[in-house]
Design an enzyme around this catalytic site. Sequence first.
Site, mmCIF file in Angstrom:
data_model
loop_
_atom_site.group_PDB
_atom_site.id
_atom_site.type_symbol
_atom_site.label_atom_id
_atom_site.label_comp_id
_atom_site.label_asym_id
_atom_site.label_seq_id
_atom_site.Cartn_x
_atom_site.Cartn_y
_atom_site.Cartn_z
ATOM 1 N N GLU A 282 -7.252 -14.068 6.509
ATOM 2 C CA GLU A 282 -6.611 -13.108 5.599
ATOM 3 C C GLU A 282 -6.583 -11.699 6.189
ATOM 4 O O GLU A 282 -7.138 -10.765 5.613
ATOM 5 C CB GLU A 282 -7.372 -13.080 4.265
ATOM 6 C CG GLU A 282 -7.474 -14.419 3.556
ATOM 7 C CD GLU A 282 -8.376 -14.379 2.327
ATOM 8 O OE1 GLU A 282 -9.035 -13.338 2.081
ATOM 9 O OE2 GLU A 282 -8.434 -15.397 1.616
ATOM 10 N N CYS A 353 -4.561 19.608 -6.684
ATOM 11 C CA CYS A 353 -5.553 20.564 -7.172
ATOM 12 C C CYS A 353 -6.958 19.985 -7.155
ATOM 13 O O CYS A 353 -7.581 19.819 -8.207
ATOM 14 C CB CYS A 353 -5.157 21.028 -8.567
ATOM 15 S SG CYS A 353 -3.491 21.676 -8.569
HETATM 16 N N1 LLP Z 1 -9.265 -10.793 1.919
HETATM 17 C C1 LLP Z 1 -9.921 -10.263 0.871
HETATM 18 C C2 LLP Z 1 -10.498 -11.156 -0.135
HETATM 19 C C3 LLP Z 1 -10.029 -8.865 0.753
HETATM 20 O O1 LLP Z 1 -10.682 -8.348 -0.282
HETATM 21 C C4 LLP Z 1 -9.452 -8.033 1.732
HETATM 22 C C5 LLP Z 1 -9.541 -6.574 1.634
HETATM 23 C C6 LLP Z 1 -8.780 -8.641 2.803
HETATM 24 C C7 LLP Z 1 -8.710 -10.018 2.866
HETATM 25 C C8 LLP Z 1 -8.126 -7.842 3.893
HETATM 26 O O2 LLP Z 1 -9.041 -7.076 4.612
HETATM 27 P P1 LLP Z 1 -8.585 -6.310 5.936
HETATM 28 O O3 LLP Z 1 -8.209 -7.359 6.930
HETATM 29 O O4 LLP Z 1 -7.419 -5.460 5.590
HETATM 30 O O5 LLP Z 1 -9.758 -5.518 6.320
HETATM 31 N N2 LLP Z 1 -8.705 0.355 0.898
HETATM 32 C C9 LLP Z 1 -9.695 0.166 1.933
HETATM 33 C C10 LLP Z 1 -9.806 -1.277 2.365
HETATM 34 C C11 LLP Z 1 -10.070 -2.226 1.215
HETATM 35 C C12 LLP Z 1 -10.137 -3.672 1.626
HETATM 36 C C13 LLP Z 1 -10.152 -4.556 0.432
HETATM 37 N N3 LLP Z 1 -10.154 -5.951 0.702
HETATM 38 C C14 LLP Z 1 -9.365 1.096 3.093
HETATM 39 O O6 LLP Z 1 -8.390 1.831 3.009
HETATM 40 O O7 LLP Z 1 -10.080 1.120 4.088
#
Ligand code: LLP
Length: 429
Positions: A282, A353
């Site tokens: 994922e 702000c």
């Molecule tokens: N699978 C699940 C169950 C997840 O919760 C997430 C991300 C992913 C896959 C994908 O993860 P990645 O490969 O993108 O690291 N907003 C935060 C990141 C939050 C990630 C949430 N879950 C940021 O801007 O760093």
Amino acid sequence: MHHFAYRDGALFAEDVDLRRIADEVGTPVYVYSSATIERHYRVFAAAMAGIRPGQPAHVFYAMKANSNLGVLRTLASLGAGADTVSEGEIRKALAAGIPAERIVFSGVGKSEAELAFAVEAGIYQVNIETEGELDLLSKVAQARGRHQAAVFRVNPDIGAGGHAKITTGSSENKFGVSFEEVHRLYARAANLPGVRIAGLALHIGSQIREVEAFEQAYAKMRALVLALRAEGHGVERLDLGGGLGIPYDIPKDFDHGPGLIEAYAAMVARVTEGLDLALGFEPGRLIVGNAGILLARVLHLNPRPTKQFLVVDAGMNDLMRPAMYEAYHEIWPVAEPVPGDAGVAYDVVGPICETGDTFATARTLPALAPGDLIAFMTAGAYGASMSSTYNQRQLVPEVLVKGDRYAVTRPRQSYEELIGTDRLPPWLA
Ligand code: LLP
């Protein structure tokens, strides 16, 4: 690597001059490179397919990272599946052309209506996180004459990630079923009419750049697969989650190369050796992170005795990561810096702000003036998808570049749309 580079003194996205996009679409605006997205997807998917040729290695792009329709369609056309966390995401994945049989539904709090929608759509898999969800899914599926494939998301009690707010795999975090519980739940699920438990899932966190953290968690999963099989349960699928990190402090000539991806694939091959599993992945950030920038214009300079504020027209509502996670984003001026320019140390801030509306402090950039353009780099993941209308600012537009063409894939919200979604209660109308 990515496809943002200087050409004849100005920053381009592939073959499109960013000054042109700024003039024609306005700022702030997100700009994505199709070539970068495609390249990252292909490298990742090929590496995962190479783990055990002949055995499935499904890539479910975590669309929460960037859920723009144009980005999703680009990935759909390469064969990507989607990891979704809400009915809205499932609907958007389907609208983008990602078939239901390539969609997984994760998330710690799925509602009955969302589960019903997922079951009716015929998605590949529901990643179950609680016992209550197991019962609810079975009930919802049975009522529709379905037998929904599902896996248990297990909490491996190994936390990792670039920031405490994005760590998910520790037992202190809200995610998943505990290792102890999963045996009992597996046995219980065997008697439930609406679900078929096909295996396990985990996701330990985000922005993880060491393979070791994944390996520890995956090794625990291996032991769990073997233990469950010894108890007579079928375990055919293992969804290994996302979380692979990317460099945010990119030198201009940096080539990401497949280093981390290759090391990760080799580790997964080692840990899953001999298990005969359909693997799932994922990735979110890794696919789209450095495929996008946020283009902004300098509004004002605000000199102070001890510092110089550079006020730009993008705010924390457009790119929340620095305010929320103290995240670092490179800032490149769109006009190519002249070699040897000593530059000025700026505090780069937005118009919101709040003091938290700060993108960078004491960041050395060439001297800039109102009207100049800058690009926040590596903003393709969790940028636009986390944007809001805070301070009643129009939702930020998105542009997708392909070669020498570009298209607005989400127009800037109009003021009519911004204000028109509210309703007055009858006693005030
Ligand atoms: N699978 C699940 C169950 C997840 O919760 C997430 C991300 C992913 C896959 C994908 O993860 P990645 O490969 O993108 O690291 N907003 C935060 C990141 C939050 C990630 C949430 N879950 C940021 O801007 O760093």
